[in-house]
Design an enzyme around this catalytic site. Structure first.
Site, PDB file in Angstrom:
ATOM      1  N   ASP A  85       0.423  43.659  20.504  1.00 22.36           N
ATOM      2  CA  ASP A  85      -0.873  44.233  19.852  1.00 22.36           C
ATOM      3  C   ASP A  85      -2.161  43.587  19.118  1.00 22.36           C
ATOM      4  O   ASP A  85      -2.850  43.378  20.429  1.00 22.36           O
ATOM      5  CB  ASP A  85       0.425  43.498  18.068  1.00 22.36           C
ATOM      6  CG  ASP A  85       0.368  41.930  17.805  1.00 22.36           C
ATOM      7  OD1 ASP A  85      -0.748  40.993  18.635  1.00 22.36           O
ATOM      8  OD2 ASP A  85       1.123  41.305  17.616  1.00 22.36           O
ATOM      9  N   HIS A 361       5.468  47.593  26.802  1.00 23.62           N
ATOM     10  CA  HIS A 361       5.278  47.070  24.995  1.00 23.62           C
ATOM     11  C   HIS A 361       3.667  46.812  24.650  1.00 23.62           C
ATOM     12  O   HIS A 361       3.008  45.815  25.040  1.00 23.62           O
ATOM     13  CB  HIS A 361       5.874  46.822  24.299  1.00 23.62           C
ATOM     14  CG  HIS A 361       5.891  45.890  23.228  1.00 23.62           C
ATOM     15  ND1 HIS A 361       6.843  47.214  22.271  1.00 23.62           N
ATOM     16  CD2 HIS A 361       5.367  45.454  22.321  1.00 23.62           C
ATOM     17  CE1 HIS A 361       6.666  47.025  20.925  1.00 23.62           C
ATOM     18  NE2 HIS A 361       5.794  45.892  20.465  1.00 23.62           N
ATOM     19  N   ASP A 412      13.268  48.811  30.923  1.00 28.47           N
ATOM     20  CA  ASP A 412      11.846  48.400  31.125  1.00 28.47           C
ATOM     21  C   ASP A 412      11.665  49.434  30.168  1.00 28.47           C
ATOM     22  O   ASP A 412      11.731  50.572  30.566  1.00 28.47           O
ATOM     23  CB  ASP A 412      11.854  49.017  32.823  1.00 28.47           C
ATOM     24  CG  ASP A 412      10.187  49.859  33.111  1.00 28.47           C
ATOM     25  OD1 ASP A 412       9.091  48.995  32.058  1.00 28.47           O
ATOM     26  OD2 ASP A 412       9.890  49.916  33.903  1.00 28.47           O
ATOM     27  N   GLU A 421       7.172  42.571  26.597  1.00 25.57           N
ATOM     28  CA  GLU A 421       5.747  42.263  25.913  1.00 25.57           C
ATOM     29  C   GLU A 421       5.202  41.398  26.463  1.00 25.57           C
ATOM     30  O   GLU A 421       6.046  40.735  26.912  1.00 25.57           O
ATOM     31  CB  GLU A 421       5.542  41.793  24.630  1.00 25.57           C
ATOM     32  CG  GLU A 421       4.616  41.785  23.706  1.00 25.57           C
ATOM     33  CD  GLU A 421       4.613  42.173  22.842  1.00 25.57           C
ATOM     34  OE1 GLU A 421       3.587  42.300  21.243  1.00 25.57           O
ATOM     35  OE2 GLU A 421       5.623  41.605  21.612  1.00 25.57           O
TER      36      GLU A 421
END
Length: 444
Positions: A85, A361, A412, A421
């Site tokens: 993020d 991710h 995946d 992530e």
């Protein structure tokens, strides 16, 4: 921010490598480990926030967060996004820095071709942490951005337009966990730069001491879900190692029993430092025969033995059957597993080997680069790339993802953040392990 559970894949590698490897026929060659080492450090460039330098190597990234802190009249530009993020979390960032510095302290001599890049990765963080710790007296800035708002969007960092809310701890609202970990990171980094940049090293150590005093004097936890006592002992231990100041030895002796020294613990992560602290203090006992730290070696033995297959997880005895070679072999097995010697024959390091995760991710990696798509991609528009079945357009080289479950199954899938992530605090200890094996392919 990835969960603490994500860190479990390399917990064994850290304590078997950063501790026992420093005291002491392969699926991979020295060249393979060197390649993985290069990539593991390169990953940090993909996590950079702020104005990127001219020698930025992951060139799909661009400048981001250039006004961080400005609405609060402080400069908080720089540092790292810790995972997939666009939030800058102080505690994981500082822990990452401590572990990356520990990797260099123990194994810097084994990474001559990468030592400058490793130091640059550390300095990118410490430059930010120095600002966070010294800009406002009696205050430590510990986070930039509201994670709830950030997670409602799928935006590359170069476009983010969610609130860049600033969070802090202070004398009125203490956060000993955040402050003590920051102190630990600055102290550990001061050791890294002691010879190459004595002035910067001195600034790091001086600030570490001030931040630690703040953490100790104004006790309290930034997050109610996390304790703070383990960070206090961890921070004091790193400052003691960096400064050799006897007052920190006295602090550890006087406060250890109330700060977790008597507890056996079987995890080590960004929110639980007890096992790592005991390993660190054990080195002082082994290398300098500091008798006060003998108890920590006993606890460290229990922890290390709990990681060896066939040993009890509780009150395991460090016996002659568990030799230095045994520990190195176990660490190597874990490293090799991550690099692809596993049932799936998949490398869990992006960009290493022939088969590795394609749907990581990670916002910046999964959305077209600002260089290829210069027009902004707003908050909700980015989700078309999140849900896309296509591989990420920007390869986040060196990123180690959360990895498979306990049955070796790995999806995946960008939506499966637990497995797909990456996080900076996964890569940081792995750097040290790779450095060791790049120069000791068949250690005896």
């Amino acid at each position: 921010m990835a969960s603490a559970a994500t860190f479990s894949l390399v917990t064994q590698v850290l304590c078997l490598s950063l501790c026992f490897l420093s005291l002491g026929g392969s699926a991979f060659t020295a060249k393979d480990y060197s390649d993985a080492l290069d990539k593991s450090i390169l990953f940090f460039e993909g996590q950079r926030s702020g104005k990127l330098p001219s020698n930025q190597r992951l060139n799909w990234r661009g400048n981001s967060g250039l006004s961080d802190g400005s609405s609060y009249h402080v400069d908080l530009v720089g540092g790292y996004y810790d995972a997939g993020d666009n939030v800058k979390f102080g505690l994981p960032m500082a822990f990452t820095t401590t572990l990356l510095a520990w990797s260099v302290i123990e194994f810097g001599s084994s990474m001559p071709n990468q030592i400058d890049n490793a130091k640059a990765a550390i300095r990118w963080s410490t430059d930010y942490l120095l600002k966070a710790a010294t800009t406002t007296p009696g205050t430590l800035y510990v986070q930039v951005a509201d994670p709830n708002m950030d997670h409602h969007c799928w935006e590359r960092p170069e476009d983010m337009d969610t609130p860049r809310t600033v969070y802090k701890v202070s004398t009125q609202n203490p956060g000993s966990d955040e402050a003590a970990e920051t102190a630990a990171s600055l102290a550990a980094a001061s050791i890294v730069f002691k010879d190459s940049d004595p002035s910067y090293s001195g600034k790091l150590l001086h600030t570490a001491m001030k931040v630690f005093d703040f953490a100790d004097k104004y006790r309290g936890s930034y997050s109610d879900s996390l304790g703070s006592v383990d960070e206090l002992l961890w921070g004091a231990s790193w400052i003691h190692r960096a400064s050799e100041n006897s007052s920190y030895l006295s602090y550890i002796k006087s406060n250890g029993h109330t700060l977790g020294a008597d507890d056996d613990d079987y995890s080590f992560s960004w929110d639980d430092k007890r096992a790592g602290t005991k390993v660190l203090l054990s080195k002082s006992f082994l290398e300098t025969n500091t008798e006060e730290f003998q108890i920590y070696k006993a606890h460290s033995d229990n922890y290390i033995c709990s990681l060896i297959p066939g040993s009890s997880s509780f009150q395991a005895q460090y016996t002659p059957a568990i030799t230095g070679e045994t520990l190195i072999a176990q660490a190597k097995k874990q490293v090799d597993y991550i690099l692809g010697d596993n049932p799936a024959k998949m490398s869990y390091m992006v960009g290493f080997g022939k088969k590795y995760p394609q749907h990581v991710h990670h916002r910046g990696s999964s959305v077209p680069s600002v260089h290829d798509h210069p027009n902004p991609i707003p908050c909700n528009d980015g989700f078309q790339y999140f849900h896309s079945g296509s591989p990420n357009p920007n390869v986040l080289v060196g990123a180690i993802v959360g990895g498979p479950d306990n049955k070796d199954n790995f999806a995946d899938d960008r939506n499966n953040y637990q497995q797909s992530e990456p996080a900076t605090y996964i890569n940081a200890p792995f750097v040290g392990a790779l450095a060791f094996f790049s120069s000791n392919t068949n250690p005896k």
